[in-house]
Scaffold this active site. Structure first.
Site, PDB file in Angstrom:
ATOM      1  N   ASP A  40       0.871  -1.176   0.000  1.00  0.00           N
ATOM      2  CA  ASP A  40       0.000   0.000   0.000  1.00  0.00           C
ATOM      3  C   ASP A  40       0.905   1.222   0.000  1.00  0.00           C
ATOM      4  O   ASP A  40       2.013   1.186   0.513  1.00  0.00           O
ATOM      5  CB  ASP A  40      -0.898   0.003   1.243  1.00  0.00           C
ATOM      6  CG  ASP A  40      -2.174   0.797   1.038  1.00  0.00           C
ATOM      7  OD1 ASP A  40      -3.259   0.182   1.003  1.00  0.00           O
ATOM      8  OD2 ASP A  40      -2.070   2.044   0.904  1.00  0.00           O
ATOM      9  N   PHE A 166     -16.663 -11.019  -2.876  1.00  0.00           N
ATOM     10  CA  PHE A 166     -18.044 -10.967  -2.376  1.00  0.00           C
ATOM     11  C   PHE A 166     -18.130 -10.934  -0.853  1.00  0.00           C
ATOM     12  O   PHE A 166     -19.227 -11.053  -0.297  1.00  0.00           O
ATOM     13  CB  PHE A 166     -18.838 -12.172  -2.910  1.00  0.00           C
ATOM     14  CG  PHE A 166     -19.010 -12.157  -4.404  1.00  0.00           C
ATOM     15  CD1 PHE A 166     -19.949 -11.330  -5.001  1.00  0.00           C
ATOM     16  CD2 PHE A 166     -18.214 -12.952  -5.218  1.00  0.00           C
ATOM     17  CE1 PHE A 166     -20.109 -11.298  -6.383  1.00  0.00           C
ATOM     18  CE2 PHE A 166     -18.367 -12.929  -6.597  1.00  0.00           C
ATOM     19  CZ  PHE A 166     -19.307 -12.105  -7.182  1.00  0.00           C
ATOM     20  N   PHE A 276     -29.641   0.895   4.289  1.00  0.00           N
ATOM     21  CA  PHE A 276     -28.339   0.241   4.173  1.00  0.00           C
ATOM     22  C   PHE A 276     -27.231   1.275   4.078  1.00  0.00           C
ATOM     23  O   PHE A 276     -27.425   2.384   3.608  1.00  0.00           O
ATOM     24  CB  PHE A 276     -28.296  -0.744   2.992  1.00  0.00           C
ATOM     25  CG  PHE A 276     -28.544  -0.144   1.618  1.00  0.00           C
ATOM     26  CD1 PHE A 276     -27.579   0.634   0.976  1.00  0.00           C
ATOM     27  CD2 PHE A 276     -29.742  -0.386   0.957  1.00  0.00           C
ATOM     28  CE1 PHE A 276     -27.796   1.164  -0.290  1.00  0.00           C
ATOM     29  CE2 PHE A 276     -29.977   0.136  -0.319  1.00  0.00           C
ATOM     30  CZ  PHE A 276     -29.011   0.916  -0.934  1.00  0.00           C
ATOM     31  N   GLY A 277     -26.072   0.876   4.583  1.00  0.00           N
ATOM     32  CA  GLY A 277     -24.882   1.719   4.469  1.00  0.00           C
ATOM     33  C   GLY A 277     -23.751   0.889   3.912  1.00  0.00           C
ATOM     34  O   GLY A 277     -23.981  -0.155   3.310  1.00  0.00           O
ATOM     35  N   CYS A 280     -20.052   0.142  -0.394  1.00  0.00           N
ATOM     36  CA  CYS A 280     -20.222  -0.414  -1.746  1.00  0.00           C
ATOM     37  C   CYS A 280     -21.623  -0.374  -2.348  1.00  0.00           C
ATOM     38  O   CYS A 280     -21.752  -0.106  -3.536  1.00  0.00           O
ATOM     39  CB  CYS A 280     -19.687  -1.831  -1.769  1.00  0.00           C
ATOM     40  SG  CYS A 280     -17.895  -1.834  -1.567  1.00  0.00           S
ATOM     41  N   LYS A 343     -22.796  -1.365  10.143  1.00  0.00           N
ATOM     42  CA  LYS A 343     -23.400  -2.629  10.559  1.00  0.00           C
ATOM     43  C   LYS A 343     -22.591  -3.128  11.739  1.00  0.00           C
ATOM     44  O   LYS A 343     -21.526  -2.569  12.041  1.00  0.00           O
ATOM     45  CB  LYS A 343     -23.414  -3.652   9.416  1.00  0.00           C
ATOM     46  CG  LYS A 343     -22.015  -4.053   8.958  1.00  0.00           C
ATOM     47  CD  LYS A 343     -22.016  -4.968   7.754  1.00  0.00           C
ATOM     48  CE  LYS A 343     -22.334  -6.393   8.103  1.00  0.00           C
ATOM     49  NZ  LYS A 343     -21.951  -7.347   7.033  1.00  0.00           N
TER      50      LYS A 343
HETATM   51  N1  LIG Z   1     -15.094  -3.127   1.688  1.00  0.00           N
HETATM   52  C1  LIG Z   1     -15.664  -4.236   1.299  1.00  0.00           C
HETATM   53  O1  LIG Z   1     -16.262  -4.945   2.095  1.00  0.00           O
HETATM   54  C2  LIG Z   1     -15.594  -4.690  -0.125  1.00  0.00           C
HETATM   55  C3  LIG Z   1     -14.997  -3.926  -1.105  1.00  0.00           C
HETATM   56  N2  LIG Z   1     -14.933  -4.360  -2.395  1.00  0.00           N
HETATM   57  C4  LIG Z   1     -14.238  -3.579  -3.412  1.00  0.00           C
HETATM   58  O2  LIG Z   1     -12.827  -3.735  -3.199  1.00  0.00           O
HETATM   59  C5  LIG Z   1     -12.131  -2.538  -3.517  1.00  0.00           C
HETATM   60  C6  LIG Z   1     -11.309  -2.103  -2.321  1.00  0.00           C
HETATM   61  O3  LIG Z   1     -12.186  -1.762  -1.271  1.00  0.00           O
HETATM   62  P1  LIG Z   1     -11.658  -1.524   0.212  1.00  0.00           P
HETATM   63  O4  LIG Z   1     -10.657  -2.559   0.540  1.00  0.00           O
HETATM   64  O5  LIG Z   1     -12.862  -1.375   1.045  1.00  0.00           O
HETATM   65  O6  LIG Z   1     -10.919  -0.116   0.030  1.00  0.00           O
HETATM   66  P2  LIG Z   1      -9.963   0.604   1.086  1.00  0.00           P
HETATM   67  O7  LIG Z   1     -10.117   2.057   0.845  1.00  0.00           O
HETATM   68  O8  LIG Z   1     -10.179   0.052   2.438  1.00  0.00           O
HETATM   69  O9  LIG Z   1      -8.491   0.145   0.643  1.00  0.00           O
HETATM   70  C7  LIG Z   1      -7.902   0.531  -0.570  1.00  0.00           C
HETATM   71  C8  LIG Z   1      -6.406   0.725  -0.316  1.00  0.00           C
HETATM   72  O10 LIG Z   1      -5.770   0.925  -1.572  1.00  0.00           O
HETATM   73  C9  LIG Z   1      -4.685   1.810  -1.368  1.00  0.00           C
HETATM   74  N3  LIG Z   1      -4.256   2.371  -2.658  1.00  0.00           N
HETATM   75  C10 LIG Z   1      -4.961   3.151  -3.506  1.00  0.00           C
HETATM   76  N4  LIG Z   1      -4.223   3.420  -4.610  1.00  0.00           N
HETATM   77  C11 LIG Z   1      -3.028   2.803  -4.438  1.00  0.00           C
HETATM   78  C12 LIG Z   1      -1.847   2.707  -5.210  1.00  0.00           C
HETATM   79  N5  LIG Z   1      -1.762   3.274  -6.423  1.00  0.00           N
HETATM   80  N6  LIG Z   1      -0.818   2.013  -4.713  1.00  0.00           N
HETATM   81  C13 LIG Z   1      -0.878   1.401  -3.509  1.00  0.00           C
HETATM   82  N7  LIG Z   1      -1.967   1.452  -2.733  1.00  0.00           N
HETATM   83  C14 LIG Z   1      -3.043   2.142  -3.192  1.00  0.00           C
HETATM   84  C15 LIG Z   1      -5.227   2.837  -0.409  1.00  0.00           C
HETATM   85  O11 LIG Z   1      -4.185   3.514   0.258  1.00  0.00           O
HETATM   86  C16 LIG Z   1      -6.068   1.952   0.524  1.00  0.00           C
HETATM   87  O12 LIG Z   1      -5.339   1.562   1.661  1.00  0.00           O
HETATM   88  C17 LIG Z   1     -13.192  -1.545  -3.959  1.00  0.00           C
HETATM   89  O13 LIG Z   1     -13.287  -1.585  -5.357  1.00  0.00           O
HETATM   90  C18 LIG Z   1     -14.466  -2.089  -3.346  1.00  0.00           C
HETATM   91  O14 LIG Z   1     -15.594  -1.744  -4.113  1.00  0.00           O
HETATM   92  C19 LIG Z   1     -15.431  -5.572  -2.751  1.00  0.00           C
HETATM   93  C20 LIG Z   1     -16.025  -6.382  -1.818  1.00  0.00           C
HETATM   94  C21 LIG Z   1     -16.145  -6.019  -0.438  1.00  0.00           C
HETATM   95  O1  LIG Z   2     -19.082  -5.234  -2.385  1.00  0.00           O
HETATM   96  C1  LIG Z   2     -19.092  -5.102  -1.179  1.00  0.00           C
HETATM   97  O2  LIG Z   2     -18.522  -4.203  -0.577  1.00  0.00           O
HETATM   98  C2  LIG Z   2     -19.865  -6.047  -0.309  1.00  0.00           C
HETATM   99  O3  LIG Z   2     -21.109  -5.365  -0.008  1.00  0.00           O
HETATM  100  C3  LIG Z   2     -21.963  -6.070   0.874  1.00  0.00           C
HETATM  101  O4  LIG Z   2     -21.302  -6.291   2.107  1.00  0.00           O
HETATM  102  P1  LIG Z   2     -21.246  -5.162   3.267  1.00  0.00           P
HETATM  103  O5  LIG Z   2     -21.615  -3.851   2.679  1.00  0.00           O
HETATM  104  O6  LIG Z   2     -19.924  -5.297   3.898  1.00  0.00           O
HETATM  105  O7  LIG Z   2     -22.321  -5.627   4.333  1.00  0.00           O
HETATM  106  P2  LIG Z   2     -23.818  -6.184   4.210  1.00  0.00           P
HETATM  107  O8  LIG Z   2     -23.987  -7.263   5.183  1.00  0.00           O
HETATM  108  O9  LIG Z   2     -24.194  -6.470   2.811  1.00  0.00           O
HETATM  109  O10 LIG Z   2     -24.672  -4.948   4.739  1.00  0.00           O
HETATM  110  C4  LIG Z   2     -24.784  -3.759   3.986  1.00  0.00           C
HETATM  111  C5  LIG Z   2     -25.794  -2.843   4.645  1.00  0.00           C
HETATM  112  O11 LIG Z   2     -27.110  -3.348   4.527  1.00  0.00           O
HETATM  113  C6  LIG Z   2     -27.736  -3.418   5.796  1.00  0.00           C
HETATM  114  N1  LIG Z   2     -28.674  -4.556   5.797  1.00  0.00           N
HETATM  115  C7  LIG Z   2     -28.247  -5.797   5.464  1.00  0.00           C
HETATM  116  C8  LIG Z   2     -29.131  -6.859   5.426  1.00  0.00           C
HETATM  117  C9  LIG Z   2     -30.487  -6.646   5.736  1.00  0.00           C
HETATM  118  O12 LIG Z   2     -31.331  -7.571   5.712  1.00  0.00           O
HETATM  119  N2  LIG Z   2     -30.876  -5.398   6.069  1.00  0.00           N
HETATM  120  C10 LIG Z   2     -30.011  -4.341   6.085  1.00  0.00           C
HETATM  121  O13 LIG Z   2     -30.422  -3.200   6.383  1.00  0.00           O
HETATM  122  C11 LIG Z   2     -26.583  -3.590   6.773  1.00  0.00           C
HETATM  123  O14 LIG Z   2     -26.949  -3.225   8.059  1.00  0.00           O
HETATM  124  C12 LIG Z   2     -25.567  -2.664   6.154  1.00  0.00           C
HETATM  125  O15 LIG Z   2     -25.813  -1.325   6.511  1.00  0.00           O
HETATM  126  C13 LIG Z   2     -22.287  -7.448   0.289  1.00  0.00           C
HETATM  127  O16 LIG Z   2     -23.064  -8.181   1.225  1.00  0.00           O
HETATM  128  C14 LIG Z   2     -21.013  -8.220  -0.032  1.00  0.00           C
HETATM  129  O17 LIG Z   2     -21.334  -9.433  -0.676  1.00  0.00           O
HETATM  130  C15 LIG Z   2     -20.156  -7.379  -0.960  1.00  0.00           C
HETATM  131  O18 LIG Z   2     -18.936  -8.039  -1.242  1.00  0.00           O
END
Ligand SMILES: NC(=O)C1=CN([C@@H]2O[C@H](COP(=O)(O)OP(=O)(O)OC[C@H]3O[C@@H](n4cnc5c(N)ncnc54)[C@H](O)[C@@H]3O)[C@@H](O)[C@H]2O)C=CC1
Ligand SMILES: O=C(O)[C@H]1O[C@H](OP(=O)(O)OP(=O)(O)OC[C@H]2O[C@@H](n3ccc(=O)[nH]c3=O)[C@H](O)[C@@H]2O)[C@H](O)[C@@H](O)[C@@H]1O
Length: 567
Positions: A40, A166, A276-277, A280, A343
């Site tokens: 990072d 996911f 929802f929050g 993503c 959440k």
């Molecule tokens: N947060 C989640 O639960 C999920 C996120 N995603 C997707 O995954 C991706 C990443 O999400 P998060 O991990 O939540 O983001 P994040 O913001 O937590 O982490 C991204 C990291 O990438 C680093 N970064 C950015 N540009 C860079 C570069 N050029 N070189 C090195 N480091 C760099 C940043 O400093 C940061 O630490 C997004 O596209 C998101 O939509 C997919 C599924 C679940």
């Molecule tokens: O792309 C992503 O970032 C991820 O987004 C969601 O995951 P996440 O946002 O971490 O959490 P969720 O459990 O999906 O909850 C999302 C929001 O919906 C709310 N929620 C969820 C379920 C429900 O029945 N009702 C409800 O209000 C939760 O409280 C929360 O605010 C998806 O569930 C993941 O599969 C996906 O990878």
């Protein structure tokens, strides 16, 4: 299929965030023969990953990192070295909604992904498999390939795969260990298939072959946006019905249960809420809407936009209800907010509905006491003083207090608002079991009524036999903390209000204590008789003063939720 002649021995992941960190930690745990380096550009983040306090909270993650770190899992800022050594590179950087220029407020900002592609092109000295782990618009792989090809070096060849993630926050480790599926998209060429096979080989270390599905690149990219859109759509659907329930007397939990028992619909993601929050759902649907508009599909764009609009409506509706119930004014009233994360089981506040609730109350002149077990106080202040939330950060800083203890947070407040479904808000304070329904709450109450409150240091913790006998197979879970609503009621201003934005509390029980309760998707109009108190009147009688009285006392019967609420 092309036969694999070489397996992967070194992987680099660019982006040590909520996805890159947990994904690579679990991969390292399950693939001890592969060396994985997560890089990072944030030195602070990498330092945290290398410390005892990881930058993100995820149940079970500490243990996984402890097992693998400095064995075959490394966190580093030396991006160049990691890229050069790796055969396979995950791009796992953030892809937020654009805040400027074309597509502002809707399109995904791909500047970080593009930055990665440029770094890979510049630094690579041999061939790489580049894997999109970040969520990207459909056909983003094409742009990455353009950049890589335009910076061609002799002997260096690239294959691009799409491998969306996911996992959900709060259950990331569990999701990564046992995903419903792993999706890998690649080019339908011999080279593309060979690259797919290599990534399959990595996952096959712990995931059954049948759960690894392969598609073409564009299907894979679009499937990720589609999955999030479907999930969010279910929440908006049930939330839309929660408004109908409140207007009619139906109970949204009963509706969700009845609907979800249809095996074609299924029970998950039907929990009505304040909205929802998370980082993503909104961003990915906005991106889908933007893509549809660009493809001249306005009807499709409008369809998905409605999922976001309904979510905004729900957040606003809940916030307005608080104000209405508090006699249409919250000016100078102190209100406690329990839970700020988007959440439970995460410290993440991105797009948390709590921000909307707090902003609305602050705009109306309320003062807020905020408690969340995992969110850092600086994060809450940063969120509430962000320029998109307030024009007056100094006012916010004066009006908001953050507490480390929920009892301190609620003391002297007019109302308590639950914004996050933390377990500790819904467990019996005596036996620490989860209390989710009225019958269960009553059984707990009957059993523990005369027992002294549990003391954390007591070795003779009272166990609730009623509960353990009636719910066989439910694991006994201890929570570090649990709330005693009688104690909370006693310390609050009267009339004391609870607004349950997650529909998790035992509402009738709270009414018995004396609270005025409002929730999502259920009308709670009548204070019910208190069966457990000696000589209880048919309707509990509340003193309608603003302070000083700690329980139902003789006075005027308030049969409802006070002025300003709907009949
Ligand atoms: N947060 C989640 O639960 C999920 C996120 N995603 C997707 O995954 C991706 C990443 O999400 P998060 O991990 O939540 O983001 P994040 O913001 O937590 O982490 C991204 C990291 O990438 C680093 N970064 C950015 N540009 C860079 C570069 N050029 N070189 C090195 N480091 C760099 C940043 O400093 C940061 O630490 C997004 O596209 C998101 O939509 C997919 C599924 C679940
Ligand atoms: O792309 C992503 O970032 C991820 O987004 C969601 O995951 P996440 O946002 O971490 O959490 P969720 O459990 O999906 O909850 C999302 C929001 O919906 C709310 N929620 C969820 C379920 C429900 O029945 N009702 C409800 O209000 C939760 O409280 C929360 O605010 C998806 O569930 C993941 O599969 C996906 O990878």
């Amino acid at each position: 299929m092309v036969k694999i002649t070489m397996v992967i021995s070194k992987i680099c992941c660019i982006g040590a965030g909520y996805v890159g960190g947990p994904t690579c930690s679990v991969m390292a745990l399950k693939c001890p023969d592969i060396q994985i380096t997560v890089v990072d550009r944030s030195t602070e983040r990498i330092a945290q990953w290398n410390s005892d306090k990881l930058p993100i909270y995820e149940p079970g993650l500490d243990e996984v990192v402890r097992q693998c770190r400095n064995r075959n899992l490394f966190f580093s800022t030396d991006i160049e070295k990691a890229i050069q050594e790796a055969e396979l590179i995950f791009i796992s950087v953030n892809t937020p909604t654009k805040t400027y220029g074309n597509g502002r407020g809707r399109a995904a900002d791909l500047k970080y992904v593009e930055g990665c592609a440029r770094m890979i092109a510049e630094m690579s000295q041999n061939s790489k498999i580049v894997v999109e782990k970040s969520t990207v618009p459909v056909r983003a792989a094409e742009s990455i390939m353009h950049i890589l090809k335009a910076n061609h070096k002799p002997g260096v060849k690239y294959d691009i795969l799409s491998n969306p993630e996911f996992l959900a926050e709060g259950t990331a480790v569990e999701d990564l260990l046992k995903p419903d599926r792993v999706l890998i998209g690649g080019e339908q060429t011999a080279a593309g298939q060979a690259a797919i096979e290599k990534l399959c080989w990595v996952y096959e270390h712990w995931i059954p072959k049948r759960s690894i599905i392969t598609t073409n690149t564009w299907s894979s990219e679009l499937s990720k946006l589609a999955a999030n859109a479907f999930l969010a759509q279910r929440i908006s659907s049930i939330n839309s019905l929660s408004a109908v329930c409140e207007a009619t007397g139906a109970d949204v939990s009963e509706v969700a249960r009845a609907v979800g028992l249809d095996s074609r619909i299924g029970p998950k993601f039907l929990q009505a809420s304040v909205g929802f929050g998370g980082s993503c759902f909104q961003k990915d649907i906005l991106n889908l809407v933007y893509i549809c508009e660009g493809l001249n599909l306005p009807e499709v764009a409008a369809y998905w936009q409605q999922v976001i609009d309904m979510n905004d409506y729900q957040k606003t509706r809940f916030s307005q209800k608080i104000i209405e119930c508090l006699f249409n004014t919250v000016t100078d009233k102190r209100i406690s907010i329990l839970g700020f994360a988007f959440k439970k089981n995460t410290g993440d506040t991105r797009e948390t509905p709590a921000i909307t609730v707090c902003r609305t109350l602050l705009d109306e002149g309320a003062q807020l006491n905020i408690y969340d077990p995992k969110v850092e106080p600086e994060q809450i202040i940063a969120d509430l003083t962000h320029p998109t939330v307030t024009e007056s950060p100094e006012h916010v800083k004066r009006a908001v207090q953050i507490f480390a203890d929920p009892y301190d947070a609620v003391r002297g407040t007019h109302a308590l608002v639950v914004c996050t479904e933390w377990d500790e808000f819904v467990v019996c304070h005596h036996c620490r079991r989860r209390v989710t329904s009225k019958p269960m709450a009553d059984r707990h109450y009957q059993h523990h009524h005369h027992l002294p409150p549990h003391h954390p240091s007591s070795h003779h913790e009272p166990r609730c036999p009623v509960e353990s006998n009636t719910v066989p197979g439910v694991p006994f879970v201890l929570f570090p903390q649990s709330l005693n609503y009688e104690r909370i009621y006693a310390s609050m201003m009267k009339p004391a209000y609870i607004f349950d934005g997650r529909k998790i509390l035992p509402h009738e029980r709270l009414q018995q204590i004396g609270f005025h309760v409002q929730t999502i998707g259920k009308r709670l109009l009548h204070q019910e008789p208190h069966p457990l108190r000696h000589g209880a009147a048919a309707v509990p009688v509340l003193h309608h003063a603003t302070n000083g009285h700690h329980g139902p006392v003789s006075g005027t019967a308030l049969n409802g939720d006070g002025p300003g609420t709907q009949a």
